[in-house]
Design an enzyme around this catalytic site. Sequence first.
Site, PDB file in Angstrom:
ATOM      1  N   CYS A  61       0.851  -1.192   0.000  1.00 12.94           N
ATOM      2  CA  CYS A  61       0.000   0.000   0.000  1.00 12.94           C
ATOM      3  C   CYS A  61       0.892   1.249   0.000  1.00 12.94           C
ATOM      4  O   CYS A  61       1.873   1.322   0.743  1.00 12.94           O
ATOM      5  CB  CYS A  61      -0.896   0.003   1.232  1.00 12.94           C
ATOM      6  SG  CYS A  61      -1.992   1.449   1.319  1.00 12.94           S
ATOM      7  N   CYS A  68       0.342   0.175  10.242  1.00  9.38           N
ATOM      8  CA  CYS A  68      -0.109  -0.819   9.272  1.00  9.38           C
ATOM      9  C   CYS A  68       1.016  -1.662   8.676  1.00  9.38           C
ATOM     10  O   CYS A  68       1.932  -1.124   8.043  1.00  9.38           O
ATOM     11  CB  CYS A  68      -0.881  -0.133   8.140  1.00  9.38           C
ATOM     12  SG  CYS A  68      -1.633  -1.318   7.002  1.00  9.38           S
ATOM     13  N   CYS A 105     -16.817  -8.986   5.253  1.00  3.93           N
ATOM     14  CA  CYS A 105     -16.096  -7.750   4.975  1.00  3.93           C
ATOM     15  C   CYS A 105     -14.847  -8.064   4.163  1.00  3.93           C
ATOM     16  O   CYS A 105     -14.115  -9.009   4.484  1.00  3.93           O
ATOM     17  CB  CYS A 105     -15.701  -7.055   6.280  1.00  3.93           C
ATOM     18  SG  CYS A 105     -17.088  -6.760   7.389  1.00  3.93           S
ATOM     19  N   CYS A 196     -19.304   2.351   7.926  1.00  8.61           N
ATOM     20  CA  CYS A 196     -18.556   1.699   8.998  1.00  8.61           C
ATOM     21  C   CYS A 196     -17.314   2.544   9.221  1.00  8.61           C
ATOM     22  O   CYS A 196     -16.459   2.645   8.332  1.00  8.61           O
ATOM     23  CB  CYS A 196     -18.196   0.277   8.582  1.00  8.61           C
ATOM     24  SG  CYS A 196     -17.136  -0.601   9.754  1.00  8.61           S
ATOM     25  N   ARG A 268     -18.182  -2.092  17.436  1.00  7.46           N
ATOM     26  CA  ARG A 268     -17.476  -3.351  17.210  1.00  7.46           C
ATOM     27  C   ARG A 268     -16.197  -3.440  18.017  1.00  7.46           C
ATOM     28  O   ARG A 268     -15.330  -2.566  17.931  1.00  7.46           O
ATOM     29  CB  ARG A 268     -17.153  -3.525  15.724  1.00  7.46           C
ATOM     30  CG  ARG A 268     -16.366  -4.829  15.440  1.00  7.46           C
ATOM     31  CD  ARG A 268     -16.112  -5.020  13.964  1.00  7.46           C
ATOM     32  NE  ARG A 268     -17.357  -5.203  13.269  1.00  7.46           N
ATOM     33  CZ  ARG A 268     -17.592  -4.761  12.039  1.00  7.46           C
ATOM     34  NH1 ARG A 268     -16.659  -4.084  11.392  1.00  7.46           N
ATOM     35  NH2 ARG A 268     -18.753  -4.979  11.460  1.00  7.46           N
TER      36      ARG A 268
END
Length: 358
Positions: A61, A68, A105, A196, A268
């Site tokens: 990415c 990350c 998801c 979300c 969540r």
Amino acid sequence: MTATAFNAAAPRHDWTLDEINGLFALPFNDLLFKAQQVHRAHFDANAVQVSTLLSIKTGACPEDCKYCPQSGHYNTQLEKEKLLEIEKVVAQAKAAKEAGASRFCMGAAWRSPRDKDLLLVEEMVRQVKALGLETCMTLGMVDGDQANRLAAAGLDYYNHNLDTSPDFYGEIITTRTYSDRLDTLATVREAGMKVCSGGILGMGEGAQDRSALLQQLAKLSPHPESVPINMLVKVPGTPLENVEDLDPLEFICAIAVARIMMPQSHVRLSAGREQMSESTQALAFLAGANSIFYGDKLLTTGNPQADRDRALFAKLGLHPERRDTCEDEATHTERLTQQAQQRAQAERAAALAVDASV
């Protein structure tokens, strides 16, 4: 705290930082009691929505998010993988449904999707939705045309986290602005999809940053239907691998405050459960968390296996939220209409109050 703040019938978008800090300052038992009151007004207190998350494109990415392992800026020994074949995604979705998930998801490590990739993603949505599962995607930034295409394919939810407060954001990410994230959320909402959006705690932020993150989420109108609250998973090779651990009770308090501020949202208990004790998870459910990711992996990091989750549910008397208890499209539309009317009434009342003071 006024009674209005805990009026379960009137979600608010005007929380001040003083009010939010006041919630965090409550004695722990009082905070959880208030969160339980709000939670029980809107949900079955023993039902937990179960989702499964699959990485459909891993690594490389271009963003520099310091938490990350998929960022191409850091050496985390993560193998780059191309976009998964549709058949493999559908097979994983079938397995997730058989294991008890009601939402599937899918996440891709992109800054934003390319049109040729979006064609495949749209077909993934159509085929997963045909299994009877709710669908969710996280693909990075999307423009209006891309959002409309995803909505037309039947995508139910789009995930795009704010991650942290506006003030702390620059310490974590420099390749995408906070405004970029808010713009994507607005674009997704305008296309008719559910939102979300949540954040990550334990990245070295201060208590004020946690309050400011929740304030930003609650400003969204309507509130995100799903609010993932993540505990940082410290991955070797990322800049945050040695950050100080967040006290689990501070994490639980954030769950409770999120529940109070966004009463109709699924909150969540997301990344970080692998490192949480059963007692910490039990407190999170007591504080108002009513959604989890189910399975052995979250994109690239570990997650409690389904057998462990089933055992924990049995100990706590919890059960998966049945799909027929999820908000259907008619109810969703009606709720949005009611909230728009409430906002219009509040704006008219505010205007009259200003006029009266002149």
